[in-house]
Design a protein around this motif. Structure first.
Motif, PDB file in Angstrom:
ATOM      1  N   ARG A  51      -2.160  12.118 -11.471  1.00  0.00           N
ATOM      2  CA  ARG A  51      -2.089  10.710 -11.091  1.00  0.00           C
ATOM      3  C   ARG A  51      -1.602   9.921 -12.311  1.00  0.00           C
ATOM      4  N   ILE A  52      -0.627   9.042 -12.111  1.00  0.00           N
ATOM      5  CA  ILE A  52      -0.030   8.366 -13.269  1.00  0.00           C
ATOM      6  C   ILE A  52      -1.073   7.572 -14.045  1.00  0.00           C
ATOM      7  N   MET A  53      -2.041   6.979 -13.356  1.00  0.00           N
ATOM      8  CA  MET A  53      -3.071   6.237 -14.082  1.00  0.00           C
ATOM      9  C   MET A  53      -3.873   7.163 -14.983  1.00  0.00           C
ATOM     10  N   GLY A  54      -4.152   8.384 -14.501  1.00  0.00           N
ATOM     11  CA  GLY A  54      -4.853   9.355 -15.327  1.00  0.00           C
ATOM     12  C   GLY A  54      -4.042   9.762 -16.536  1.00  0.00           C
ATOM     13  N   THR A  74       7.011  -9.043  -6.130  1.00  0.00           N
ATOM     14  CA  THR A  74       7.026 -10.493  -6.160  1.00  0.00           C
ATOM     15  C   THR A  74       5.688 -11.029  -6.675  1.00  0.00           C
ATOM     16  N   PRO A  75       5.696 -12.199  -7.328  1.00  0.00           N
ATOM     17  CA  PRO A  75       4.441 -12.778  -7.831  1.00  0.00           C
ATOM     18  C   PRO A  75       3.449 -13.009  -6.695  1.00  0.00           C
ATOM     19  N   GLY A  76       2.169 -12.796  -7.024  1.00  0.00           N
ATOM     20  CA  GLY A  76       1.117 -13.000  -6.041  1.00  0.00           C
ATOM     21  C   GLY A  76       0.828 -11.795  -5.172  1.00  0.00           C
ATOM     22  N   THR A  77       1.269 -10.613  -5.609  1.00  0.00           N
ATOM     23  CA  THR A  77       1.138  -9.405  -4.791  1.00  0.00           C
ATOM     24  C   THR A  77      -0.055  -8.555  -5.232  1.00  0.00           C
ATOM     25  N   PHE A  78      -0.736  -7.978  -4.250  1.00  0.00           N
ATOM     26  CA  PHE A  78      -1.792  -6.987  -4.502  1.00  0.00           C
ATOM     27  C   PHE A  78      -1.219  -5.612  -4.207  1.00  0.00           C
ATOM     28  N   LEU A  79      -1.388  -4.681  -5.145  1.00  0.00           N
ATOM     29  CA  LEU A  79      -0.853  -3.328  -5.018  1.00  0.00           C
ATOM     30  C   LEU A  79      -2.000  -2.340  -4.863  1.00  0.00           C
ATOM     31  N   ALA A  80      -2.025  -1.626  -3.754  1.00  0.00           N
ATOM     32  CA  ALA A  80      -2.999  -0.554  -3.540  1.00  0.00           C
ATOM     33  C   ALA A  80      -2.271   0.769  -3.754  1.00  0.00           C
ATOM     34  N   HIS A  81      -2.439   1.329  -4.955  1.00  0.00           N
ATOM     35  CA  HIS A  81      -1.740   2.573  -5.315  1.00  0.00           C
ATOM     36  C   HIS A  81      -2.589   3.758  -4.854  1.00  0.00           C
ATOM     37  N   VAL A  82      -2.565   3.998  -3.538  1.00  0.00           N
ATOM     38  CA  VAL A  82      -3.422   5.020  -2.943  1.00  0.00           C
ATOM     39  C   VAL A  82      -2.930   6.419  -3.295  1.00  0.00           C
ATOM     40  N   SER A  83      -1.619   6.628  -3.299  1.00  0.00           N
ATOM     41  CA  SER A  83      -1.071   7.954  -3.563  1.00  0.00           C
ATOM     42  C   SER A  83      -0.922   8.186  -5.064  1.00  0.00           C
ATOM     43  N   LEU A  84      -0.318   9.321  -5.430  1.00  0.00           N
ATOM     44  CA  LEU A  84      -0.398   9.797  -6.807  1.00  0.00           C
ATOM     45  C   LEU A  84       0.434   9.017  -7.811  1.00  0.00           C
ATOM     46  N   VAL A 132       0.859  -1.186   0.000  1.00  0.00           N
ATOM     47  CA  VAL A 132       0.000   0.000   0.000  1.00  0.00           C
ATOM     48  C   VAL A 132       0.894   1.234   0.000  1.00  0.00           C
ATOM     49  N   THR A 133       0.760   2.076  -1.013  1.00  0.00           N
ATOM     50  CA  THR A 133       1.550   3.307  -1.074  1.00  0.00           C
ATOM     51  C   THR A 133       0.710   4.475  -0.571  1.00  0.00           C
ATOM     52  N   VAL A 134       1.222   5.162   0.427  1.00  0.00           N
ATOM     53  CA  VAL A 134       0.526   6.309   1.021  1.00  0.00           C
ATOM     54  C   VAL A 134       1.534   7.439   1.196  1.00  0.00           C
ATOM     55  N   THR A 135       2.098   7.882   0.090  1.00  0.00           N
ATOM     56  CA  THR A 135       3.146   8.893   0.094  1.00  0.00           C
ATOM     57  C   THR A 135       2.639  10.182  -0.550  1.00  0.00           C
ATOM     58  N   THR A 136       3.543  11.149  -0.684  1.00  0.00           N
ATOM     59  CA  THR A 136       3.227  12.388  -1.407  1.00  0.00           C
ATOM     60  C   THR A 136       4.032  12.483  -2.693  1.00  0.00           C
ATOM     61  N   SER A 137       4.617  11.388  -3.125  1.00  0.00           N
ATOM     62  CA  SER A 137       5.476  11.412  -4.308  1.00  0.00           C
ATOM     63  C   SER A 137       4.685  11.738  -5.565  1.00  0.00           C
ATOM     64  N   ASP A 138       5.233  12.623  -6.399  1.00  0.00           N
ATOM     65  CA  ASP A 138       4.639  12.888  -7.710  1.00  0.00           C
ATOM     66  C   ASP A 138       5.553  12.386  -8.826  1.00  0.00           C
ATOM     67  N   THR A 139       6.545  11.553  -8.461  1.00  0.00           N
ATOM     68  CA  THR A 139       7.472  10.975  -9.426  1.00  0.00           C
ATOM     69  C   THR A 139       7.494   9.458  -9.243  1.00  0.00           C
ATOM     70  N   PRO A 140       7.125   8.685 -10.275  1.00  0.00           N
ATOM     71  CA  PRO A 140       7.138   7.228 -10.144  1.00  0.00           C
ATOM     72  C   PRO A 140       8.550   6.705  -9.851  1.00  0.00           C
ATOM     73  N   TYR A 141       8.645   5.710  -8.969  1.00  0.00           N
ATOM     74  CA  TYR A 141       9.955   5.187  -8.579  1.00  0.00           C
ATOM     75  C   TYR A 141       9.955   3.688  -8.304  1.00  0.00           C
ATOM     76  N   ILE A 142       8.780   3.047  -8.243  1.00  0.00           N
ATOM     77  CA  ILE A 142       8.718   1.611  -7.963  1.00  0.00           C
ATOM     78  C   ILE A 142       8.574   0.857  -9.286  1.00  0.00           C
ATOM     79  N   PRO A 143       9.607   0.103  -9.707  1.00  0.00           N
ATOM     80  CA  PRO A 143       9.525  -0.649 -10.960  1.00  0.00           C
ATOM     81  C   PRO A 143       8.888  -2.015 -10.757  1.00  0.00           C
ATOM     82  N   ALA A 144       8.522  -2.640 -11.851  1.00  0.00           N
ATOM     83  CA  ALA A 144       7.907  -3.959 -11.789  1.00  0.00           C
ATOM     84  C   ALA A 144       8.849  -4.993 -11.191  1.00  0.00           C
ATOM     85  N   GLY A 145      10.158  -4.793 -11.367  1.00  0.00           N
ATOM     86  CA  GLY A 145      11.132  -5.758 -10.878  1.00  0.00           C
ATOM     87  C   GLY A 145      11.171  -5.902  -9.372  1.00  0.00           C
ATOM     88  N   TRP A 146      10.626  -4.938  -8.648  1.00  0.00           N
ATOM     89  CA  TRP A 146      10.598  -5.036  -7.183  1.00  0.00           C
ATOM     90  C   TRP A 146       9.460  -5.932  -6.673  1.00  0.00           C
TER      91      TRP A 146
END
Length: 344
Positions: free
Chosen positions: A263-266, A225-235, A209-223
Protein backbone atom coordinates in the motif's frame (compact mmCIF):
# COMPACT_ATOMS: atom_id res chain seq x y z
CA UNK A 1 -18.60 -36.75 23.74
CA UNK A 2 -21.03 -33.80 23.36
CA UNK A 3 -22.34 -33.02 19.91
CA UNK A 4 -20.66 -30.12 18.12
CA UNK A 5 -22.45 -28.06 15.52
CA UNK A 6 -22.27 -24.64 13.95
CA UNK A 7 -24.47 -22.28 11.99
CA UNK A 8 -23.75 -21.73 8.29
CA UNK A 9 -25.00 -18.66 6.45
CA UNK A 10 -24.91 -18.51 2.66
CA UNK A 11 -24.98 -15.17 0.84
CA UNK A 12 -28.76 -15.05 0.66
CA UNK A 13 -28.97 -15.43 4.43
CA UNK A 14 -26.21 -12.86 4.96
CA UNK A 15 -28.07 -10.34 2.79
CA UNK A 16 -31.31 -10.98 4.68
CA UNK A 17 -29.49 -10.25 7.94
CA UNK A 18 -27.87 -7.09 6.57
CA UNK A 19 -31.31 -5.71 5.71
CA UNK A 20 -32.00 -5.40 9.43
CA UNK A 21 -28.59 -4.02 10.43
CA UNK A 22 -27.00 -0.58 10.14
CA UNK A 23 -23.49 -1.52 8.92
CA UNK A 24 -22.23 2.06 9.20
CA UNK A 25 -23.35 2.24 12.82
CA UNK A 26 -21.71 -1.13 13.57
CA UNK A 27 -18.40 -0.07 12.01
CA UNK A 28 -18.49 3.33 13.72
CA UNK A 29 -18.82 1.65 17.13
CA UNK A 30 -15.98 -0.77 16.38
CA UNK A 31 -13.75 2.18 15.44
CA UNK A 32 -14.58 3.81 18.76
CA UNK A 33 -13.75 0.53 20.51
CA UNK A 34 -10.42 0.41 18.70
CA UNK A 35 -9.45 3.96 19.66
CA UNK A 36 -10.46 3.20 23.26
CA UNK A 37 -8.17 0.15 23.40
CA UNK A 38 -10.92 -2.48 23.51
CA UNK A 39 -9.71 -4.53 20.53
CA UNK A 40 -7.00 -6.99 19.52
CA UNK A 41 -5.60 -7.18 15.98
CA UNK A 42 -3.00 -9.95 15.53
CA UNK A 43 -0.74 -9.92 12.50
CA UNK A 44 -2.61 -11.27 9.51
CA UNK A 45 -1.62 -14.38 7.59
CA UNK A 46 -0.80 -13.65 3.97
CA UNK A 47 -0.03 -16.06 1.13
CA UNK A 48 0.33 -15.07 -2.54
CA UNK A 49 1.00 -16.93 -5.77
CA UNK A 50 0.58 -16.72 -9.55
CA UNK A 51 -2.16 -18.90 -10.96
CA UNK A 52 -2.17 -20.76 -14.28
CA UNK A 53 -2.91 -17.49 -16.08
CA UNK A 54 0.06 -15.84 -14.33
CA UNK A 55 -2.40 -13.64 -12.43
CA UNK A 56 -1.75 -12.40 -8.91
CA UNK A 57 -3.66 -14.54 -6.41
CA UNK A 58 -3.66 -14.45 -2.62
CA UNK A 59 -5.18 -15.70 0.62
CA UNK A 60 -5.47 -13.52 3.73
CA UNK A 61 -6.44 -14.78 7.20
CA UNK A 62 -7.49 -11.96 9.54
CA UNK A 63 -8.11 -12.69 13.23
CA UNK A 64 -9.51 -10.19 15.70
CA UNK A 65 -11.23 -9.66 19.03
CA UNK A 66 -13.56 -7.06 20.49
CA UNK A 67 -13.68 -6.64 24.28
CA UNK A 68 -16.85 -4.94 25.46
CA UNK A 69 -18.59 -4.75 28.86
CA UNK A 70 -21.27 -7.19 27.69
CA UNK A 71 -18.61 -9.73 26.66
CA UNK A 72 -15.83 -10.43 24.19
CA UNK A 73 -16.25 -11.43 20.55
CA UNK A 74 -13.61 -13.49 18.76
CA UNK A 75 -13.56 -14.21 15.04
CA UNK A 76 -11.75 -14.35 11.74
CA UNK A 77 -12.15 -13.57 8.07
CA UNK A 78 -10.51 -15.72 5.40
CA UNK A 79 -10.64 -13.74 2.18
CA UNK A 80 -9.05 -15.03 -1.04
CA UNK A 81 -8.80 -13.33 -4.41
CA UNK A 82 -7.36 -13.56 -7.90
CA UNK A 83 -7.25 -10.64 -10.32
CA UNK A 84 -8.18 -12.99 -13.17
CA UNK A 85 -11.51 -13.96 -11.59
CA UNK A 86 -13.62 -11.19 -13.20
CA UNK A 87 -12.64 -12.48 -16.65
CA UNK A 88 -14.09 -15.83 -15.58
CA UNK A 89 -17.35 -14.19 -14.60
CA UNK A 90 -16.50 -14.45 -10.88
CA UNK A 91 -16.13 -11.81 -8.20
CA UNK A 92 -12.47 -11.02 -7.61
CA UNK A 93 -12.60 -11.93 -3.91
CA UNK A 94 -14.48 -14.48 -1.83
CA UNK A 95 -14.14 -16.33 1.42
CA UNK A 96 -15.58 -17.10 4.83
CA UNK A 97 -16.16 -15.26 8.09
CA UNK A 98 -16.07 -17.06 11.45
CA UNK A 99 -17.34 -16.40 14.97
CA UNK A 100 -15.68 -18.41 17.76
CA UNK A 101 -17.26 -19.62 20.99
CA UNK A 102 -15.38 -17.71 23.74
CA UNK A 103 -15.50 -20.70 26.11
CA UNK A 104 -14.63 -23.66 23.87
CA UNK A 105 -12.78 -21.70 21.15
CA UNK A 106 -14.69 -23.74 18.54
CA UNK A 107 -16.19 -21.99 15.51
CA UNK A 108 -19.90 -21.47 16.13
CA UNK A 109 -20.69 -19.58 12.93
CA UNK A 110 -19.38 -19.70 9.36
CA UNK A 111 -20.72 -17.26 6.79
CA UNK A 112 -20.06 -16.46 3.15
CA UNK A 113 -17.80 -13.41 3.32
CA UNK A 114 -17.37 -12.05 -0.19
CA UNK A 115 -20.10 -9.44 -0.13
CA UNK A 116 -19.97 -9.04 3.65
CA UNK A 117 -16.31 -8.03 3.34
CA UNK A 118 -17.22 -5.45 0.70
CA UNK A 119 -19.99 -4.07 2.92
CA UNK A 120 -17.62 -3.59 5.86
CA UNK A 121 -15.22 -1.70 3.56
CA UNK A 122 -18.02 0.49 2.20
CA UNK A 123 -19.30 1.10 5.74
CA UNK A 124 -15.88 2.46 6.70
CA UNK A 125 -16.02 4.85 3.73
CA UNK A 126 -19.47 6.08 4.79
CA UNK A 127 -18.31 6.53 8.39
CA UNK A 128 -15.29 8.52 7.20
CA UNK A 129 -17.55 10.69 5.05
CA UNK A 130 -19.82 11.39 7.99
CA UNK A 131 -16.86 12.49 10.10
CA UNK A 132 -14.48 14.01 7.53
CA UNK A 133 -16.34 14.55 4.27
CA UNK A 134 -17.16 17.90 2.64
CA UNK A 135 -19.64 20.06 4.52
CA UNK A 136 -21.90 19.90 1.46
CA UNK A 137 -21.70 17.45 -1.42
CA UNK A 138 -24.08 16.05 -3.98
CA UNK A 139 -22.13 13.44 -5.91
CA UNK A 140 -19.62 10.59 -5.63
CA UNK A 141 -17.01 9.29 -8.06
CA UNK A 142 -16.16 5.60 -8.07
CA UNK A 143 -12.93 4.54 -9.73
CA UNK A 144 -13.54 0.82 -10.23
CA UNK A 145 -16.79 -1.01 -10.92
CA UNK A 146 -16.60 -4.37 -9.16
CA UNK A 147 -18.18 -5.78 -6.02
CA UNK A 148 -16.73 -3.04 -3.81
CA UNK A 149 -18.31 -0.40 -6.03
CA UNK A 150 -21.72 -2.09 -5.70
CA UNK A 151 -21.40 -2.26 -1.93
CA UNK A 152 -20.55 1.45 -1.85
CA UNK A 153 -23.65 2.29 -3.88
CA UNK A 154 -25.81 0.14 -1.59
CA UNK A 155 -24.62 1.98 1.51
CA UNK A 156 -24.50 5.40 -0.16
CA UNK A 157 -28.24 5.12 -0.81
CA UNK A 158 -28.83 4.25 2.87
CA UNK A 159 -26.37 6.60 4.57
CA UNK A 160 -26.73 9.65 2.32
CA UNK A 161 -30.23 9.59 0.78
CA UNK A 162 -29.79 13.19 -0.37
CA UNK A 163 -26.99 12.25 -2.77
CA UNK A 164 -28.33 11.33 -6.21
CA UNK A 165 -25.36 11.60 -8.59
CA UNK A 166 -22.58 9.05 -9.14
CA UNK A 167 -19.83 9.05 -11.77
CA UNK A 168 -18.04 5.76 -12.42
CA UNK A 169 -14.88 4.96 -14.35
CA UNK A 170 -13.31 1.56 -14.91
CA UNK A 171 -10.57 0.31 -17.20
CA UNK A 172 -13.30 -1.96 -18.58
CA UNK A 173 -16.03 0.18 -20.13
CA UNK A 174 -18.20 -2.93 -20.25
CA UNK A 175 -17.90 -3.45 -16.50
CA UNK A 176 -18.65 0.23 -15.82
CA UNK A 177 -21.76 -0.03 -18.00
CA UNK A 178 -22.88 -3.14 -16.14
CA UNK A 179 -22.58 -1.26 -12.85
CA UNK A 180 -24.65 1.64 -14.17
CA UNK A 181 -27.38 -0.74 -15.35
CA UNK A 182 -27.35 -2.61 -12.06
CA UNK A 183 -27.66 0.66 -10.15
CA UNK A 184 -30.54 1.87 -12.32
CA UNK A 185 -32.47 -1.25 -11.35
CA UNK A 186 -31.48 -1.48 -7.68
CA UNK A 187 -31.21 2.23 -6.81
CA UNK A 188 -33.40 4.22 -9.19
CA UNK A 189 -32.83 7.33 -7.08
CA UNK A 190 -29.14 7.33 -8.05
CA UNK A 191 -28.18 8.68 -11.45
CA UNK A 192 -25.02 6.74 -12.38
CA UNK A 193 -23.09 7.96 -15.41
CA UNK A 194 -20.00 6.36 -16.95
CA UNK A 195 -16.89 8.43 -17.68
CA UNK A 196 -14.35 7.20 -20.21
CA UNK A 197 -11.63 9.24 -18.49
CA UNK A 198 -10.23 8.69 -15.00
CA UNK A 199 -9.10 12.33 -14.88
CA UNK A 200 -12.55 13.68 -15.73
CA UNK A 201 -14.19 11.27 -13.29
CA UNK A 202 -11.92 12.43 -10.43
CA UNK A 203 -12.72 16.07 -11.19
CA UNK A 204 -16.46 15.46 -11.56
CA UNK A 205 -17.45 15.30 -7.87
CA UNK A 206 -16.15 16.31 -4.44
CA UNK A 207 -16.03 12.71 -3.13
CA UNK A 208 -13.69 10.29 -4.90
CA UNK A 209 -13.54 6.60 -3.89
CA UNK A 210 -10.96 4.28 -5.47
CA UNK A 211 -11.93 0.61 -5.50
CA UNK A 212 -9.52 -0.86 -8.03
CA UNK A 213 -6.82 -3.54 -8.11
CA UNK A 214 -4.08 -1.18 -9.26
CA UNK A 215 -0.66 -1.59 -7.65
CA UNK A 216 0.79 1.37 -9.58
CA UNK A 217 -0.07 4.97 -8.57
CA UNK A 218 -1.60 6.96 -11.44
CA UNK A 219 -3.80 9.75 -10.00
CA UNK A 220 -1.79 12.99 -9.59
CA UNK A 221 -2.68 15.93 -7.39
CA UNK A 222 -3.44 18.01 -10.48
CA UNK A 223 -6.60 16.00 -11.16
CA UNK A 224 -8.15 16.83 -7.78
CA UNK A 225 -10.41 19.85 -7.39
CA UNK A 226 -10.38 21.91 -4.16
CA UNK A 227 -12.83 20.76 -1.51
CA UNK A 228 -12.57 17.06 -2.36
CA UNK A 229 -12.58 14.09 0.02
CA UNK A 230 -10.51 11.12 -1.18
CA UNK A 231 -11.26 7.60 0.06
CA UNK A 232 -8.20 5.62 -1.00
CA UNK A 233 -9.77 2.21 -0.42
CA UNK A 234 -7.56 0.26 -2.84
CA UNK A 235 -3.80 -0.20 -2.75
CA UNK A 236 -2.06 2.38 -4.88
CA UNK A 237 -4.17 4.74 -6.97
CA UNK A 238 -3.00 8.11 -5.65
CA UNK A 239 0.59 9.24 -6.21
CA UNK A 240 3.07 10.26 -3.55
CA UNK A 241 2.46 13.95 -4.28
CA UNK A 242 -1.22 13.53 -3.38
CA UNK A 243 -0.26 12.47 0.13
CA UNK A 244 2.32 15.26 0.44
CA UNK A 245 -0.16 17.94 -0.57
CA UNK A 246 -3.24 16.90 1.43
CA UNK A 247 -4.86 19.20 3.98
CA UNK A 248 -5.12 16.14 6.24
CA UNK A 249 -4.34 12.41 6.03
CA UNK A 250 -6.12 9.76 8.12
CA UNK A 251 -5.75 5.98 8.43
CA UNK A 252 -7.39 3.21 10.43
CA UNK A 253 -4.48 1.41 12.13
CA UNK A 254 -1.07 2.99 11.55
CA UNK A 255 0.85 -0.13 12.66
CA UNK A 256 -0.89 -2.29 10.05
CA UNK A 257 -0.43 0.33 7.35
CA UNK A 258 3.27 0.80 8.04
CA UNK A 259 3.90 -2.95 8.01
CA UNK A 260 2.52 -3.32 4.45
CA UNK A 261 4.67 -1.71 1.73
CA UNK A 262 2.25 -2.90 -0.99
CA UNK A 263 0.00 0.00 0.00
CA UNK A 264 1.53 3.34 -1.01
CA UNK A 265 0.75 4.87 2.38
CA UNK A 266 2.65 2.02 4.04
CA UNK A 267 5.61 2.51 1.74
CA UNK A 268 5.69 6.25 2.41
CA UNK A 269 5.60 5.63 6.17
CA UNK A 270 8.33 3.01 5.96
CA UNK A 271 10.49 5.41 3.94
CA UNK A 272 9.96 8.24 6.42
CA UNK A 273 8.14 10.42 3.88
CA UNK A 274 4.91 10.17 5.85
CA UNK A 275 5.35 10.46 9.60
CA UNK A 276 3.21 9.38 12.54
CA UNK A 277 1.44 12.00 14.63
CA UNK A 278 3.76 13.40 17.26
CA UNK A 279 6.92 12.35 15.40
CA UNK A 280 10.12 14.26 16.12
CA UNK A 281 9.43 17.82 15.07
CA UNK A 282 12.89 18.06 13.51
CA UNK A 283 12.18 15.32 10.99
CA UNK A 284 11.00 16.60 7.60
CA UNK A 285 7.94 15.02 6.01
CA UNK A 286 4.15 15.10 5.97
CA UNK A 287 2.52 13.89 9.17
CA UNK A 288 -0.51 11.62 9.41
CA UNK A 289 -3.20 13.51 11.31
CA UNK A 290 -4.53 10.43 13.10
CA UNK A 291 -7.00 7.58 12.80
CA UNK A 292 -10.72 7.72 12.14
CA UNK A 293 -11.35 6.09 15.51
CA UNK A 294 -9.47 8.92 17.24
CA UNK A 295 -11.57 11.44 15.33
CA UNK A 296 -14.76 9.70 16.43
CA UNK A 297 -13.65 9.83 20.08
CA UNK A 298 -12.73 13.51 19.77
CA UNK A 299 -9.03 12.87 20.40
CA UNK A 300 -7.97 14.17 16.98
CA UNK A 301 -9.48 17.16 15.15
CA UNK A 302 -11.75 16.38 12.21
CA UNK A 303 -10.45 18.28 9.18
CA UNK A 304 -12.94 18.56 6.33
CA UNK A 305 -11.78 19.57 2.85
CA UNK A 306 -12.04 23.27 2.05
CA UNK A 307 -9.39 24.93 -0.10
CA UNK A 308 -7.56 21.66 -0.69
CA UNK A 309 -8.42 17.97 -0.18
CA UNK A 310 -8.53 15.45 2.65
CA UNK A 311 -7.36 11.85 2.21
CA UNK A 312 -8.52 8.75 4.08
CA UNK A 313 -6.57 5.52 3.55
CA UNK A 314 -7.93 2.54 5.51
CA UNK A 315 -5.82 -0.61 5.59
CA UNK A 316 -8.76 -2.87 6.40
CA UNK A 317 -8.85 -4.18 9.95
CA UNK A 318 -9.95 -7.63 11.07
CA UNK A 319 -11.94 -6.19 13.97
CA UNK A 320 -14.30 -4.49 11.52
CA UNK A 321 -15.09 -7.89 10.04
CA UNK A 322 -15.48 -9.39 13.50
CA UNK A 323 -17.85 -6.63 14.59
CA UNK A 324 -19.98 -6.96 11.48
CA UNK A 325 -20.18 -10.76 11.46
CA UNK A 326 -21.12 -10.64 15.16
CA UNK A 327 -24.03 -8.33 14.29
CA UNK A 328 -25.02 -10.64 11.42
CA UNK A 329 -24.84 -13.66 13.73
CA UNK A 330 -27.12 -12.09 16.30
CA UNK A 331 -29.58 -11.08 13.57
CA UNK A 332 -29.54 -14.60 12.11
CA UNK A 333 -30.38 -16.06 15.51
CA UNK A 334 -33.29 -13.60 15.85
CA UNK A 335 -34.66 -14.50 12.41
CA UNK A 336 -33.91 -18.23 12.59
CA UNK A 337 -31.81 -18.09 9.43
CA UNK A 338 -29.02 -20.40 8.34
CA UNK A 339 -28.29 -24.09 8.25
CA UNK A 340 -27.13 -26.08 11.26
CA UNK A 341 -24.12 -28.27 10.43
CA UNK A 342 -23.15 -31.17 12.68
CA UNK A 343 -19.40 -31.58 13.07
CA UNK A 344 -19.26 -34.40 15.64
Amino acid sequence: MPQENLLFLDRESVLACLDGIDPVGVITQVLRDQAAGRTEIPSEGYLSWRNGEDAYSRAIAMLGALHRPEGSVYGMKLINASVSNPARGMERAGGLSFVFDPETARPKLIAEAGYLSAVRTAAYTMASLQALGPAEWDGMTLIGAGTLARAHLDLLARAFPGVHRVVVHDVSAERAGELARWAADRHPGLKVTVSDSAARAVAATSVVVTVTTSDTPYIPAGWITPGTFLAHVSLADFTEEVYAGAEAVYGDDLDLIEENPRRIMGRLMAEGKLLRPGADGERPGRRVDGTLGEVLLGRVPAVRPEKGYVLSNPFGMSILDVGLIDAVHRRAEQLGLGQRLTLL
